[in-house]
Design a protein around this motif. Structure first.
Motif, PDB file in Angstrom:
ATOM      1  N   ASN A 185      39.200  45.039  43.662  1.00 18.54           N
ATOM      2  CA  ASN A 185      38.026  45.711  43.091  1.00 18.54           C
ATOM      3  C   ASN A 185      37.469  46.737  44.072  1.00 18.54           C
ATOM      4  N   LYS A 203      37.009  50.940  43.670  1.00 19.82           N
ATOM      5  CA  LYS A 203      35.825  51.794  43.902  1.00 19.82           C
ATOM      6  C   LYS A 203      36.191  52.973  44.797  1.00 19.82           C
ATOM      7  N   ASP A 242      38.850  40.521  44.640  1.00 21.74           N
ATOM      8  CA  ASP A 242      37.675  41.230  45.167  1.00 21.74           C
ATOM      9  C   ASP A 242      38.123  42.438  46.003  1.00 21.74           C
ATOM     10  N   ASN A 285      32.696  50.557  40.068  1.00 27.84           N
ATOM     11  CA  ASN A 285      33.717  51.625  40.076  1.00 27.84           C
ATOM     12  C   ASN A 285      33.472  52.629  38.951  1.00 27.84           C
ATOM     13  N   ARG A 290      26.714  48.151  41.466  1.00 31.84           N
ATOM     14  CA  ARG A 290      26.525  47.614  40.125  1.00 31.84           C
ATOM     15  C   ARG A 290      25.117  47.075  39.973  1.00 31.84           C
ATOM     16  N   HIS A 292      32.490  38.547  47.113  1.00 31.45           N
ATOM     17  CA  HIS A 292      31.354  38.539  46.191  1.00 31.45           C
ATOM     18  C   HIS A 292      31.358  37.225  45.414  1.00 31.45           C
ATOM     19  N   GLN A 307      29.714  48.577  33.432  1.00 32.09           N
ATOM     20  CA  GLN A 307      29.927  47.156  33.707  1.00 32.09           C
ATOM     21  C   GLN A 307      30.109  46.886  35.195  1.00 32.09           C
ATOM     22  N   TYR A 308      30.806  47.790  35.879  1.00 33.67           N
ATOM     23  CA  TYR A 308      31.116  47.576  37.298  1.00 33.67           C
ATOM     24  C   TYR A 308      30.865  48.865  38.088  1.00 33.67           C
TER      25      TYR A 308
END
Ligand code: FAD
Length: 276
Positions: A152, A156, A149, A115, A98, A140, A112-113
């Motif tokens: 998240n 990805k 996290d 992934n 990112r 993070h 935005q992210y």
């Protein structure tokens, strides 16, 4: 056991002298036959062309080069152009991030992210690239919770990432526990620990405060006690980081990724001590 993967990370040099110095660093580290050299990328910044140029040089020298590519502040059009440029250059591996917006830059752009970047790379280029993503054993700093996290990170991987490189850390338990939790979530990709040699305490403290990597209290106290005595800092750092690498490899880490800060000597010293 599968082959262990070793890699070295550089930042794009700012001056012609820096580029010459980095070429010499690469030359020394190439003797260790790493899997790849990666080059960081300044999100939304003016250094992006230098990343491309450094990657071009590494490739021209015959080594595997992996550009970092961050998506914050960028557009699909920009990212597409970069991907096509790297494909034309024969690049096969990308570290997809990112990034962090430079202060003063208002627009986060079209992603935005990370992934979303991984999905975009897969949609645009299929299986051409091996995609690495970032992982955070100490989490993070912006994550809502440790569990979020990890979810998240899983997102990805589900988006198509092949493997991960971690933020640096000095507590091996943080890494092992993180990997265990990822495995429980069904994530099976290699998670390679990022290793930061200790060269200067003030610099390390600054980086660590910014990225949320913990310097354990016992280490901080020792490092502080050396003051300006960089030789003692480095001797201590070499001991601590070598032991960390030994524990990681003995515990099943799939390799090591060294944050070199464009210097060969610290990584070479650790390598020698590890007897790799
Ligand atoms: P993401 O995976 O998108 O995560 C960012 C934050 O958002 C996390 O807190 C995550 O938990 C949260 N999050 C993700 N998805 C969601 C969601 N849907 N809802 C709510 N929260 C969510 N930076 C650079 O600028 N250039 C580089 O070259 C660079 N190289 C790096 C290499 C490595 C190996 C590592 C570990 C980091 C690197 N960084 C680099 C730093 C990185 O860009 C920053 O840590 C950045 O803040 C996060 O990037 P990311 O790809 O991990 O983001």
């Amino acid at each position: 056991m599968s082959k262990q993967l070793f890699s070295f990370e550089f930042y794009p040099p700012q001056t012609p002298e820096g580029a010459v110095k980095l070429a010499a660093t690469r030359n020394q580290l190439a003797a260790l036959h790493p899997e790849f050299f990666s080059v960081t990328f300044g999100a939304g910044g003016s250094t992006q062309d230098r990343t491309v140029e450094t990657i071009r040089q590494i490739k021209a020298e015959g080594y595997n080069a992996a550009p970092h590519l961050s998506c914050v502040g960028s557009t699909r059009g920009n990212i597409r152009a970069m991907l096509n440029g790297y494909k034309d250059m024969g690049i096969k591996r990308i570290v997809a991030l990112r990034g962090d917006l430079p202060s003063g830059m208002a627009s986060i752009g079209e992603f935005q992210y990370a992934n979303e970047l991984v999905s975009f790379i897969r949609a645009e280029t299929g299986d051409h690239f091996h995609i690495e993503v970032a992982a955070y054993p100490e989490f993070h700093p912006q994550a809502k919770s440790a569990h979020d996290d990890i979810l998240n990170f899983k997102r990805k991987i589900s988006a198509g990432a092949d493997s991960a490189i971690t933020q640096y850390f000095y507590n091996p338990d943080a890494y092992f526990r993180y990997v265990d939790e990822c495995r429980k979530q069904g994530v099976t990709v290699p998670i390679v620990p990022g290793i930061m040699p200790i060269v200067k305490f003030t610099q390390l403290a600054r980086f660590s405060d910014a990225c949320g990597a913990e310097i354990p209290r016992w280490m901080r106290k020792r490092l502080e006690s050396y003051g300006d005595d960089n030789e003692s800092v480095q001797t201590f750092g070499l001991d601590v980081v070598t032991q960390l690498c030994e524990k990681l490899l003995a515990g099943g880490a799939p390799g090591l990724h060294f944050y070199t800060l464009n210097q060969a000597a610290p990584a070479l010293a650790i390598w020698k001590r590890l007897g790799l």
